[in-house]
Design a protein around this motif. Structure first.
Motif, mmCIF file in Angstrom:
data_model
loop_
_atom_site.group_PDB
_atom_site.id
_atom_site.type_symbol
_atom_site.label_atom_id
_atom_site.label_comp_id
_atom_site.label_asym_id
_atom_site.label_seq_id
_atom_site.Cartn_x
_atom_site.Cartn_y
_atom_site.Cartn_z
ATOM 1 N N PRO A 398 0.801 -1.230 0.000
ATOM 2 C CA PRO A 398 0.000 0.000 0.000
ATOM 3 C C PRO A 398 0.835 1.283 0.000
ATOM 4 O O PRO A 398 0.459 2.269 -0.609
ATOM 5 C CB PRO A 398 -0.803 -0.105 1.296
ATOM 6 N N ARG A 399 1.968 1.269 0.697
ATOM 7 C CA ARG A 399 2.748 2.505 0.798
ATOM 8 C C ARG A 399 3.886 2.580 -0.220
ATOM 9 O O ARG A 399 4.678 3.517 -0.217
ATOM 10 C CB ARG A 399 3.304 2.648 2.215
ATOM 11 N N ASP A 400 3.941 1.595 -1.061
ATOM 12 C CA ASP A 400 4.980 1.549 -2.087
ATOM 13 C C ASP A 400 4.545 2.435 -3.265
ATOM 14 O O ASP A 400 3.643 2.093 -4.007
ATOM 15 C CB ASP A 400 5.136 0.077 -2.531
ATOM 16 N N ARG A 401 5.183 3.593 -3.386
ATOM 17 C CA ARG A 401 4.786 4.517 -4.450
ATOM 18 C C ARG A 401 5.989 4.998 -5.231
ATOM 19 O O ARG A 401 7.062 5.197 -4.682
ATOM 20 C CB ARG A 401 4.051 5.729 -3.856
ATOM 21 N N ASP A 402 5.766 5.201 -6.548
ATOM 22 C CA ASP A 402 6.816 5.731 -7.414
ATOM 23 C C ASP A 402 6.387 7.080 -7.948
ATOM 24 O O ASP A 402 5.227 7.277 -8.260
ATOM 25 C CB ASP A 402 7.022 4.805 -8.628
ATOM 26 N N SER A 403 7.356 7.968 -8.092
ATOM 27 C CA SER A 403 7.075 9.207 -8.810
ATOM 28 C C SER A 403 7.560 9.033 -10.246
ATOM 29 O O SER A 403 8.708 8.672 -10.482
ATOM 30 C CB SER A 403 7.800 10.384 -8.149
ATOM 31 N N LEU A 404 6.647 9.234 -11.197
ATOM 32 C CA LEU A 404 6.982 9.019 -12.604
ATOM 33 C C LEU A 404 6.666 10.274 -13.403
ATOM 34 O O LEU A 404 5.683 10.958 -13.104
ATOM 35 C CB LEU A 404 6.153 7.865 -13.183
ATOM 36 N N PRO A 405 7.463 10.547 -14.432
ATOM 37 C CA PRO A 405 7.085 11.634 -15.341
ATOM 38 C C PRO A 405 5.732 11.299 -15.952
ATOM 39 O O PRO A 405 5.487 10.146 -16.325
ATOM 40 C CB PRO A 405 8.187 11.618 -16.403
ATOM 41 N N ARG A 406 4.888 12.307 -16.049
ATOM 42 C CA ARG A 406 3.535 12.061 -16.522
ATOM 43 C C ARG A 406 3.499 11.356 -17.888
ATOM 44 O O ARG A 406 2.774 10.382 -18.065
ATOM 45 C CB ARG A 406 2.795 13.398 -16.616
ATOM 46 N N ALA A 407 4.295 11.860 -18.817
ATOM 47 C CA ALA A 407 4.245 11.310 -20.170
ATOM 48 C C ALA A 407 4.640 9.836 -20.172
ATOM 49 O O ALA A 407 4.007 9.010 -20.840
ATOM 50 C CB ALA A 407 5.156 12.103 -21.098
ATOM 51 N N ALA A 408 5.651 9.505 -19.383
ATOM 52 C CA ALA A 408 6.110 8.111 -19.339
ATOM 53 C C ALA A 408 5.047 7.234 -18.689
ATOM 54 O O ALA A 408 4.777 6.110 -19.140
ATOM 55 C CB ALA A 408 7.413 8.026 -18.551
ATOM 56 N N PHE A 409 4.439 7.747 -17.636
ATOM 57 C CA PHE A 409 3.380 7.012 -16.943
ATOM 58 C C PHE A 409 2.231 6.701 -17.903
ATOM 59 O O PHE A 409 1.759 5.565 -17.985
ATOM 60 C CB PHE A 409 2.876 7.854 -15.761
ATOM 61 N N VAL A 410 1.803 7.718 -18.650
ATOM 62 C CA VAL A 410 0.687 7.541 -19.584
ATOM 63 C C VAL A 410 1.071 6.563 -20.696
ATOM 64 O O VAL A 410 0.322 5.640 -21.014
ATOM 65 C CB VAL A 410 0.250 8.900 -20.167
ATOM 66 N N ALA A 411 2.275 6.754 -21.234
ATOM 67 C CA ALA A 411 2.682 5.927 -22.365
ATOM 68 C C ALA A 411 2.811 4.461 -21.962
ATOM 69 O O ALA A 411 2.578 3.558 -22.776
ATOM 70 C CB ALA A 411 4.002 6.440 -22.935
ATOM 71 N N ALA A 412 3.170 4.218 -20.697
ATOM 72 C CA ALA A 412 3.401 2.835 -20.254
ATOM 73 C C ALA A 412 2.137 2.181 -19.725
ATOM 74 O O ALA A 412 2.152 0.995 -19.355
ATOM 75 C CB ALA A 412 4.478 2.826 -19.169
ATOM 76 N N MET A 413 1.022 2.929 -19.674
ATOM 77 C CA MET A 413 -0.163 2.426 -18.979
ATOM 78 C C MET A 413 -0.646 1.080 -19.504
ATOM 79 O O MET A 413 -0.920 0.157 -18.726
ATOM 80 C CB MET A 413 -1.294 3.464 -19.053
ATOM 81 N N ALA A 414 -0.758 0.948 -20.825
ATOM 82 C CA ALA A 414 -1.267 -0.307 -21.377
ATOM 83 C C ALA A 414 -0.368 -1.473 -20.972
ATOM 84 O O ALA A 414 -0.852 -2.539 -20.580
ATOM 85 C CB ALA A 414 -1.387 -0.212 -22.896
ATOM 86 N N ASP A 415 0.937 -1.250 -21.028
ATOM 87 C CA ASP A 415 1.876 -2.306 -20.649
ATOM 88 C C ASP A 415 1.772 -2.613 -19.161
ATOM 89 O O ASP A 415 1.857 -3.772 -18.745
ATOM 90 C CB ASP A 415 3.322 -1.877 -20.967
ATOM 91 N N THR A 416 1.620 -1.570 -18.368
ATOM 92 C CA THR A 416 1.513 -1.766 -16.923
ATOM 93 C C THR A 416 0.298 -2.632 -16.596
ATOM 94 O O THR A 416 0.383 -3.606 -15.842
ATOM 95 C CB THR A 416 1.380 -0.410 -16.207
ATOM 96 N N LEU A 417 -0.848 -2.265 -17.192
ATOM 97 C CA LEU A 417 -2.076 -3.020 -16.929
ATOM 98 C C LEU A 417 -1.949 -4.453 -17.440
ATOM 99 O O LEU A 417 -2.360 -5.402 -16.759
ATOM 100 C CB LEU A 417 -3.274 -2.321 -17.579
ATOM 101 N N ALA A 418 -1.357 -4.602 -18.609
ATOM 102 C CA ALA A 418 -1.176 -5.948 -19.162
ATOM 103 C C ALA A 418 -0.292 -6.782 -18.241
ATOM 104 O O ALA A 418 -0.542 -7.972 -18.018
ATOM 105 C CB ALA A 418 -0.574 -5.864 -20.563
ATOM 106 N N GLY A 419 0.744 -6.132 -17.695
ATOM 107 C CA GLY A 419 1.639 -6.829 -16.785
ATOM 108 C C GLY A 419 0.929 -7.271 -15.508
ATOM 109 O O GLY A 419 1.136 -8.380 -15.014
ATOM 110 N N MET A 420 0.067 -6.397 -15.000
ATOM 111 C CA MET A 420 -0.663 -6.743 -13.776
ATOM 112 C C MET A 420 -1.637 -7.890 -14.052
ATOM 113 O O MET A 420 -1.775 -8.824 -13.263
ATOM 114 C CB MET A 420 -1.428 -5.525 -13.260
ATOM 115 N N GLN A 421 -2.332 -7.800 -15.179
ATOM 116 C CA GLN A 421 -3.294 -8.842 -15.560
ATOM 117 C C GLN A 421 -2.571 -10.197 -15.684
ATOM 118 O O GLN A 421 -3.026 -11.203 -15.137
ATOM 119 C CB GLN A 421 -3.951 -8.473 -16.900
ATOM 120 N N ALA A 422 -1.438 -10.180 -16.359
ATOM 121 C CA ALA A 422 -0.677 -11.415 -16.555
ATOM 122 C C ALA A 422 -0.136 -11.929 -15.228
ATOM 123 O O ALA A 422 -0.095 -13.137 -14.985
ATOM 124 C CB ALA A 422 0.463 -11.176 -17.549
#
Length: 519
Positions: A398-422
């Motif tokens: 719960p307390r594990d948080r990353d600060s990410l550049p907005r553009a990188a966060f948005v661009a990686a979203m599909a991959d992030t979600l796919a990774g979580m699903q997998a």
RNA sequence: CGGGAUGUAGCCCAGCGGCUAGGGCACCUGCUUUGGGAGCAGGAGAUCGGAGGUUCGAGUCCUCUCAUCCCGACCA
């Protein structure tokens, strides 16, 4: 420094986990607490019936939406049939009656009248009582009988989304309630082969849905004789392992042969001019799947929703102090929602929601955790200045948080979600693999469930062995039932020699059969 | 539907037949705080699940009833 001082001086210190008890402490109670904490459903004033709350219903709508598309893609159309079934319809198929008679709600009157004391009492008794549908084979069969005259009218490929009632005596939210929501597909075909193919096709649809959308690995197989649907020739099922190693029947698909066609007189003139009965199927999944998601993926902080099913995949928590900051932060959040919606995950825009309720930040953060939202994003003035976002993932602490550049966060979203699903699917697969055992004898079975860890047992068993009283007794003693005869037993990854005799002593040919405790 | 347990504020609970039924969390107000499940002060909220009964007196004892949970039986 006193070892326990820090804790004892701050009584408000939150517990380590959001859900108490934990899964390890008391699994059934944990499940109920998650349903409550995740705001999915609650018990209603009506015994055995639940209120599905907006978050839980949104989850069901996701399940519906995905399945509905898969049904349409396989050529089915939706229709709707009555809630009430004339008693004599149910009576037509003998096995069917026997299977459902004990749990039917019956409507006997159609009016209320006030008695001398002003109390409303039922009046105007019906000539023939109606049964509130426990399933719709008979009413739909009666309808198909009218629709089908010629082989040219076949196949009939229809699904209905509906509620059904089964008067269960021991209800549990989502898993077994008196009224529940489901879909039931009912098809009629010209030939046995075509109907059997349909039965298997829909089983495949359920398998694909469970694994790809729910991240819930399932064992597809055929039910043994004792577990078959009343009135079916063959019943197929998908069975999933929950985190307490018990099995959950997640969907069923039935080949009815000509049983219901005979009972309801669905007949047609064939290509050869002869009159034949049609071959029918039915198949269904229910709101029980919501329970399956919780018990497959939930952890000691609440629900964990697979990204493909999550009503929204990202919760944005705006952080601000003044009104001016509020305007600025909200504008930024809205543009972030729009940017995410331009990203595509699993063929759909990424769904993000801004939680701007007038609540404390920590409170909202924990609510998102308990509800199982995959990604949490905090956006405050500091982030905006840096064009960055602070990101938490539901598959991390719960307390594990990353600060990410907005553009990188948005661009990686599909991959992030796919990774979580997998990741969720993989973890569930691993749990199942670690808890599946080959069993060669009744002694080994007893050892596994009496002294051992339980889980899934793959054992040789004759397909109708569980009809015999001594087998039923042996299974009952262990609180185990035959879940299915897997279509691909080798996929379970355990080594069970072929040609072993039935562990229950039947002399008939045995098939590898999945045995487990079940919901 | 059988066996067991439990019903006291939205939630979790305390309350030995005897004063006006308490506490924690949540809620409301004010102040202080603000990248976190905040602090202080004040406030509101309960016909003690329901119906009968015993008693001078019942949240407390008795009977019935309803609901929830656990264990069984049942459960495509």
């Amino acid at each position: 420094m006193p070892l326990y001082g820090a804790r004892s001086t701050r009584m408000a210190t939150p517990p380590r986990n959001a859900i108490s008890p934990t899964r390890a402490e008391d699994y059934p109670e944990w499940y109920q607490q998650v349903v409550k904490a995740a705001d999915l459903a609650e018990a209603s004033a009506v015994r055995g019936c639940m209120v599905i709350k907006p978050w839980g219903y949104a989850l069901w709508e996701r399940i519906q939406g995905q399945l509905d598309r898969m049904f349409k893609d396989t050529g089915h159309s939706n229709a709707y049939f009555p809630l009430f079934i004339p008693l004599r319809y149910l009576q037509r198929e003998a096995d069917h009656v026997e299977g459902f008679a004990k749990e039917c709600a019956v409507v006997t009157h159609h009016r209320l009248e006030a008695d001398e004391e002003g109390q409303l009492v039922p009046a105007a008794e019906l000539d023939e009582p109606y049964v509130v549908r426990p399933t719709s084979e008979t009413i739909i069969g009666e309808t198909y009988a009218k629709w089908v005259q010629s082989y040219r009218d076949l196949p009939v490929l229809i699904n209905q989304w509906a509620n059904v009632v089964r008067w269960e005596l021991r209800p549990r939210l989502f898993l077994r309630t008196v009224e529940f929501l489901w879909q039931e597909g009912h098809t009629a075909h010209e030939t046995a082969e075509e109907a059997q193919q349909e039965t298997r096709q829909m089983l495949d649809v359920y398998t694909t849905f469970a694994e790809e959308h729910m991240a819930m690995p399932v064992v597809a197989g055929e039910k043994t004789a004792a577990e078959r649907f009343p009135g079916a020739v063959d019943t197929y099922t998908v069975e999933a392992m929950m985190q307490d190693r018990k099995a959950l029947q997640a969907g069923t698909s039935h080949f009815m042969g000509q049983n219901f066609a005979r009972a309801c007189d669905i007949s047609f003139s064939g290509r050869d001019g002869a009159i034949s009965h049609a071959w029918t199927t039915s198949w269904g999944v229910s709101t029980r799947l919501v329970g399956g998601v919780i018990m497959s993926h939930g952890d000691d902080d609440g629900a964990v929703l697979p990204p493909r099913l999550a009503p929204h995949q990202v919760t944005i928590l705006p952080i601000y102090k003044s009104d001016e900051q509020r305007a600025e932060v909200l504008a930024y959040c809205q543009s972030l929602v729009a940017s995410l919606a331009e990203q595509s995950y699993a063929g759909e825009p990424v769904r993000a929601d801004i939680d701007d309720r007038d609540l404390r930040g920590g409170e909202k953060n924990w609510q998102a955790i308990k509800r199982g939202v995959p990604i949490r994003v905090e956006v405050g003035p500091r982030d905006i200045a840096a064009d960055a976002v602070s990101v938490g993932r539901r598959d991390r602490a719960p307390r594990d948080r990353d600060s990410l550049p907005r553009a990188a966060f948005v661009a990686a979203m599909a991959d992030t979600l796919a990774g979580m699903q997998a990741g969720l699917l993989e973890r569930a697969r691993q749990l199942r693999a670690e808890n599946t055992t080959a069993v060669r004898s009744l002694d080994e079975l007893r050892e596994l469930f009496n002294d051992g860890e339980g889980g899934f047992a793959l054992a040789p068993m004759a397909p109708d062995a569980d009809l015999r009283p001594e087998t039923a007794a042996a299974l009952g003693e262990l609180k185990v039932s035959a879940r299915c005869m897997p279509l691909s037993p080798e996929a379970l990854g355990v080594d069970l020699p072929t040609d072993l005799p039935c562990v229950f002593g039947s002399t008939e040919d045995a098939r590898p059969t999945l045995l487990a405790r079940a919901y």
